[in-house]
Design an enzyme around this catalytic site. Structure first.
Site, short mmCIF file in Angstrom:
data_model
loop_
_atom_site.label_atom_id
_atom_site.label_comp_id
_atom_site.label_asym_id
_atom_site.label_seq_id
_atom_site.Cartn_x
_atom_site.Cartn_y
_atom_site.Cartn_z
N LEU A 173 80.03 50.51 -12.03
CA LEU A 173 79.30 50.50 -10.76
C LEU A 173 79.73 52.03 -9.95
CD1 LEU A 173 79.87 47.15 -9.37
CD2 LEU A 173 77.83 48.14 -10.63
N TYR A 228 88.35 65.30 -4.10
CA TYR A 228 88.06 64.05 -5.19
C TYR A 228 89.51 63.52 -5.42
CZ TYR A 228 86.17 61.26 -8.44
OH TYR A 228 85.58 59.92 -8.92
N LEU A 264 79.64 65.04 -14.58
CA LEU A 264 78.54 65.03 -15.03
C LEU A 264 77.53 65.15 -13.89
CD1 LEU A 264 78.44 62.98 -18.38
CD2 LEU A 264 77.82 65.50 -18.06
P1 NAI Z 1 75.16 56.11 -11.34
O1 NAI Z 1 74.88 56.35 -9.98
O2 NAI Z 1 74.50 56.87 -12.47
O3 NAI Z 1 75.34 54.61 -11.87
C1 NAI Z 1 75.77 53.68 -11.23
C2 NAI Z 1 75.11 52.30 -11.43
O4 NAI Z 1 75.75 51.16 -10.52
C3 NAI Z 1 73.96 51.99 -11.52
O5 NAI Z 1 73.38 51.38 -12.76
C4 NAI Z 1 73.28 51.20 -10.25
O6 NAI Z 1 71.95 50.37 -10.48
C5 NAI Z 1 74.46 50.55 -10.14
N1 NAI Z 1 74.98 49.80 -8.81
C6 NAI Z 1 75.37 50.50 -7.83
N2 NAI Z 1 75.42 49.43 -6.71
C7 NAI Z 1 75.19 48.22 -7.23
C8 NAI Z 1 75.26 46.97 -6.72
N3 NAI Z 1 75.84 46.56 -5.53
N4 NAI Z 1 75.20 45.86 -7.62
C9 NAI Z 1 74.70 46.23 -8.90
N5 NAI Z 1 74.67 47.42 -9.28
C10 NAI Z 1 75.00 48.44 -8.75
O7 NAI Z 1 76.92 56.57 -11.58
P2 NAI Z 1 77.87 57.29 -12.66
O8 NAI Z 1 78.04 58.55 -12.32
O9 NAI Z 1 77.26 56.65 -14.02
O10 NAI Z 1 79.18 56.33 -12.48
C11 NAI Z 1 79.66 55.21 -13.30
C12 NAI Z 1 81.19 55.12 -12.99
O11 NAI Z 1 81.79 56.41 -13.74
C13 NAI Z 1 81.63 55.16 -11.75
O12 NAI Z 1 82.96 54.53 -11.51
C14 NAI Z 1 82.20 56.76 -11.62
O13 NAI Z 1 83.12 57.18 -10.54
C15 NAI Z 1 82.52 57.00 -13.08
N6 NAI Z 1 82.50 58.56 -13.33
C16 NAI Z 1 81.42 59.47 -13.01
C17 NAI Z 1 81.55 60.62 -13.36
C18 NAI Z 1 80.51 61.72 -12.85
O14 NAI Z 1 80.66 62.90 -12.88
N7 NAI Z 1 79.35 61.18 -12.71
C19 NAI Z 1 82.75 61.47 -14.03
C20 NAI Z 1 83.71 60.38 -14.44
C21 NAI Z 1 83.64 58.87 -13.82
#
Ligand code: NAI
Ligand code: NA
Length: 395
Positions: free
Chosen positions: A138, A234, A272
């Site tokens: 999430l 961060y 990313l």
């Molecule tokens: P994203 O924004 O692409 O995906 C978020 C997901 O959470 C989506 O499927 C969305 O529908 C869902 N979501 C959000 N609020 C919700 C709720 N209340 N109920 C149900 N679903 C909900 O984000 P991303 O970047 O894929 O992030 C996922 C994880 O990866 C996070 O913990 C982030 O911190 C981590 N991460 C991200 C990086 C990046 O550079 N984007 C790097 C390393 C880790």
């Protein structure tokens, strides 16, 4: 209708169903090209519609051949109003999973709530019995804690001192100085409430109590570390406090799963372009420099390459290669010393004038539009499309 991108700051208000489907197809093809992974067979992905969570769902299904239940919070379409990209992604995912003979169902609602947890548990009981892998992915700016009813908002602020550094507006390429005031105690607590490990633990507690965790079930959540450059905003900022909490929670969950020989581990992933990361100041400039360097070295990865490697080499590989804090480091190529040394060098000289040369601003911008199904190769954007594309299991 003809759907065009309409951006407002770091968000895009429209999404293209054909482009989103093509993105999903490309990810499926990538995973298939890497061969089968002897891994999970019944998988729950929380945050399954975009970014790392979608990549996890695709890798589970098309790499491991798993049945998947995906939970997300997305806006469905109505006539004349496109859905959010995660909705179209999920529609495409279910369609292609069905064509491949793979079980796939989705739940669209607030994963933080008791109701959605219960609905998910009921679906697992009814359709799958138990799951052997739970991916927690999430990313949300808000969370209502179901136990207190209190709504918390996360913030992206430094802790302790004012932070000033360069940032870029990736739409215009303008490099400017950004100054962010430090968080107060409430900001920190609220961000930990939203992005820390509390909700992950609730999910596992409730699933375990309901008996839907298989013997040996594993659960993974995603974290980020990144370079010294972005540390104040961060890893040592409010979001970093939440990630510390998330990482500590892995050990708590691990203890709770001992009796079923389960596993709870955090994977530190690469920076990313996703909807979540575009909103963090300074990160877009870092990413555009990082992309340039990693592409030149031939080691650039997107979400799907990261997660396919995570599954194949670490989770279901011979060695998870945990760091001294018990985390998987699939950010290993990003954090390579030579890569980071080059980022530092370029960061020092980056200006509006030279960024399109020394950084991969185009790569950043293309990735951003791709998130919403735009600028995807092979898609005819002049063609009339039906914006009302439903997720089959949500009809
Ligand atoms: P994203 O924004 O692409 O995906 C978020 C997901 O959470 C989506 O499927 C969305 O529908 C869902 N979501 C959000 N609020 C919700 C709720 N209340 N109920 C149900 N679903 C909900 O984000 P991303 O970047 O894929 O992030 C996922 C994880 O990866 C996070 O913990 C982030 O911190 C981590 N991460 C991200 C990086 C990046 O550079 N984007 C790097 C390393 C880790
Ligand atoms: Na995700």
């Amino acid at each position: 209708m003809i759907i065009e991108p309409r951006t407002r700051g770091f968000i895009c208000l429209t999404a293209h169903p054909t482009g989103c489907e093509q993105n999903v197809i490309n990810q499926i093809e990538y995973v298939k090209s890497k061969g089968t992974i002897d891994g999970a067979k019944k998988v729950l992905v929380i945050g399954a519609s975009t970014g790392f969570g979608l990549a996890s769902r695709i890798t589970s299904a098309f790499g491991c051949g798993a049945s998947t239940i995906g939970v997300f919070l997305e806006k469905g379409p109505s006539a004349g109003r496109p859905a959010s990209p995660g909705y179209y992604n999920s529609a495409a995912f279910e369609k292609h999973a069905a064509e491949a003979g793979l079980y796939a169902k989705s739940i669209n609602g607030d994963a933080f709530s008791k109701e959605i947890k219960q609905q998910t548990i009921d679906m697992i009981k009814e359709d799958l019995g138990q799951v052997d892998l739970i991916i927690y992915s999430l990313a949300s700016p808000v969370r209502t804690n179901p136990n207190t009813g209190k709504r918390h908002k996360s913030v992206l602020k430094p802790i302790g001192d004012v932070f000033s550094n360069k940032t870029v507006d990736f739409h215009t390429g303008n490099v400017t100085e950004v100054t962010i005031q430090p968080a107060n105690e409430d900001d920190i607590a609220n961000t930990v409430e939203v992005m820390g490990g509390d909700d992950w633990e609730m999910w596992i507690d409730e699933m375990k109590a309901a008996g839907v965790l298989a013997e040996g079930a594993q659960t993974y959540a995603y974290s980020y570390i990144g370079p010294k450059l972005t540390e104040p905003v961060y890893r040592k900022g409010t979001i970093g406090a939440a990630k510390d909490h998330l990482e500590a929670t892995a050990f708590k969950i691990q203890d709770k799963l001992a009796d079923i020989n389960g596993k709870a581990v955090v994977s530190v992933n690469k920076a990313l372009v996703t909807q979540a990361s575009s909103a963090i100041p300074v990160i877009p400039l870092y990413i555009s420099l990082l992309y340039k360097i990693m592409k030149a070295e031939g080691i650039h990865e997107g979400c799907i390459e990261q997660i396919q490697r995570l599954y194949a080499d670490r989770i279901y590989g011979s060695d998870m290669k945990l760091d001294d804090k018990g985390r998987i480091r699939i950010d290993d190529w990003e954090m390579r010393e030579d890569v980071q040394a080059k980022v530092d060098e370029l960061w020092a000289i980056a200006t509006t004038e030279n960024l399109s040369d020394i950084g991969d601003l185009k790569g950043y911008s293309d990735d951003f539009f791709n998130l919403f199904g735009f600028k995807v190769d092979g898609v005819d954007y002049a063609a009339d499309v039906n914006e009302v594309v439903e997720v089959p299991s949500l009809k």
